[in-house]
Design a protein around this motif. Structure first.
Motif, PDB file in Angstrom:
ATOM      1  N   MET A   1      -0.510 -10.244   9.062  1.00  0.00           N
ATOM      2  CA  MET A   1      -1.151  -9.674   8.428  1.00  0.00           C
ATOM      3  C   MET A   1      -0.363  -8.747   7.555  1.00  0.00           C
ATOM      4  O   MET A   1       0.710  -8.520   8.586  1.00  0.00           O
ATOM      5  CB  MET A   1      -2.020  -9.616   9.789  1.00  0.00           C
ATOM      6  CG  MET A   1      -3.201  -8.326   8.714  1.00  0.00           C
ATOM      7  SD  MET A   1      -4.373  -7.998  10.725  1.00  0.00           S
ATOM      8  CE  MET A   1      -4.884  -9.411  10.617  1.00  0.00           C
ATOM      9  N   ARG A   2      -1.024  -8.534   6.707  1.00  0.00           N
ATOM     10  CA  ARG A   2       0.058  -7.459   6.123  1.00  0.00           C
ATOM     11  C   ARG A   2      -0.450  -6.527   6.745  1.00  0.00           C
ATOM     12  O   ARG A   2      -1.235  -5.729   7.708  1.00  0.00           O
ATOM     13  CB  ARG A   2      -0.955  -7.481   4.803  1.00  0.00           C
ATOM     14  CG  ARG A   2      -0.042  -7.860   3.559  1.00  0.00           C
ATOM     15  CD  ARG A   2      -0.344  -8.327   2.513  1.00  0.00           C
ATOM     16  NE  ARG A   2      -1.715  -7.383   1.677  1.00  0.00           N
ATOM     17  CZ  ARG A   2      -3.226  -7.497   1.588  1.00  0.00           C
ATOM     18  NH1 ARG A   2      -3.358  -8.601   1.740  1.00  0.00           N
ATOM     19  NH2 ARG A   2      -3.727  -6.449   1.897  1.00  0.00           N
ATOM     20  N   ALA A   3       0.641  -5.033   6.815  1.00  0.00           N
ATOM     21  CA  ALA A   3       0.055  -3.743   6.917  1.00  0.00           C
ATOM     22  C   ALA A   3      -0.632  -3.040   6.988  1.00  0.00           C
ATOM     23  O   ALA A   3      -0.897  -2.433   8.087  1.00  0.00           O
ATOM     24  CB  ALA A   3       1.881  -2.876   6.896  1.00  0.00           C
ATOM     25  N   ASP A   4      -1.202  -3.213   5.980  1.00  0.00           N
ATOM     26  CA  ASP A   4      -2.807  -2.150   5.137  1.00  0.00           C
ATOM     27  C   ASP A   4      -3.574  -2.651   6.416  1.00  0.00           C
ATOM     28  O   ASP A   4      -4.652  -2.563   6.466  1.00  0.00           O
ATOM     29  CB  ASP A   4      -2.903  -2.320   3.984  1.00  0.00           C
ATOM     30  CG  ASP A   4      -2.539  -3.518   3.132  1.00  0.00           C
ATOM     31  OD1 ASP A   4      -1.809  -4.516   4.149  1.00  0.00           O
ATOM     32  OD2 ASP A   4      -3.055  -3.593   1.935  1.00  0.00           O
ATOM     33  N   ALA A   5      -3.746  -4.791   6.424  1.00  0.00           N
ATOM     34  CA  ALA A   5      -4.555  -5.110   6.444  1.00  0.00           C
ATOM     35  C   ALA A   5      -4.505  -4.960   8.088  1.00  0.00           C
ATOM     36  O   ALA A   5      -5.664  -4.528   8.999  1.00  0.00           O
ATOM     37  CB  ALA A   5      -4.920  -6.448   6.475  1.00  0.00           C
TER      38      ALA A   5
END
Length: 230
Positions: free
Chosen positions: A1-5
């Motif tokens: 999972m991306r950091a922003d997600a």
């Protein structure tokens, strides 16, 4: 999972936990999204259904509680101070308010299959404090767990700005009562049921809406004196 997600997911779970405490698991999802600072579409991407969100809140709450107890043990050489730190962390998580608000909407067996059960490390911490003569010998896990539940329930009549700070103040008073010195003037054991780990788990299952086959919640024939007892 991306950091922003991942950040959005954590914000949604945190907001949902706060709102569920006061409004229950049927609270408007758009309000949860607004409190989290995300759009409703983002909330649904992370949690396609309300039940997915409810389950994720329960899992994350138990995970954070387990981590808080483990972290307290790592930071504090004194087991009583570790217990103090862990109990204050449990207040901040609102563990005793958010979990009861979700009972009836979560399956406890499924939940504990995904999240660590913090009862065992709590019991071990209590035992260590008693073995070091820092915690009175007649304290059992239920004395700690149910006090946290009582202190994390919001006061009736709407949100009281000083509610959380007051709970931490009252916890300090309770902690003083857990010291061995507090037991000396009584000259007798604590009254009432001594709720050990097995008995607490039966109560928890019943509270969460266990099946009718769940054994009735009855005290042991001889209530245990030490935390290591069932």
């Amino acid at each position: 999972m991306r950091a922003d997600a991942q950040h959005n997911r954590e914000q949604i779970l945190r907001a949902a936990r706060q709102i569920f405490v006061h409004e229950g698991p049927d609270a408007p999802l758009d309000e949860i999204a607004r409190r989290a600072g995300v759009g409703v579409a983002t909330l649904y991407r992370r949690f396609p259904s309300r039940e997915d969100l409810v389950h994720a809140v329960a899992v994350s709450t138990l995970q954070e509680l387990y981590q808080a107890i483990s972290h307290s043990v790592e930071l504090e050489a004194d087991p009583f101070e570790a217990l103090r730190r862990a109990m204050h962390a449990a207040l901040d998580l609102k563990i005793g308010a958010v979990m009861p608000s979700l009972f009836g909407r979560i399956e406890m067996n499924k939940l504990l299959g995904e999240a660590p059960d913090a009862v065992d490390p709590l019991q071990q911490l209590i035992i260590k404090a008693q073995e070091a003569a820092l915690l009175r010998a007649d304290v059992v896990p239920g004395d700690v767990i149910f006090m946290i539940i009582r202190l994390t329930r919001p006061l009736p009549g709407g949100r009281f700005p000083e509610d959380e700070a007051l709970a931490h103040r009252q916890l300090e008073i309770y902690l003083d009562g857990l010291r061995p010195s507090a037991a000396w003037p009584r000259r007798q054991r604590l009254p009432g049921p001594a709720i050990g780990v097995i008995w607490f788990r039966r109560i928890r299952e019943r509270m969460a809406g266990g099946s009718p086959a769940t054994p009735p919640v009855t005290p042991p024939a001889n209530p245990p004196a030490a935390a290591r007892s069932d």
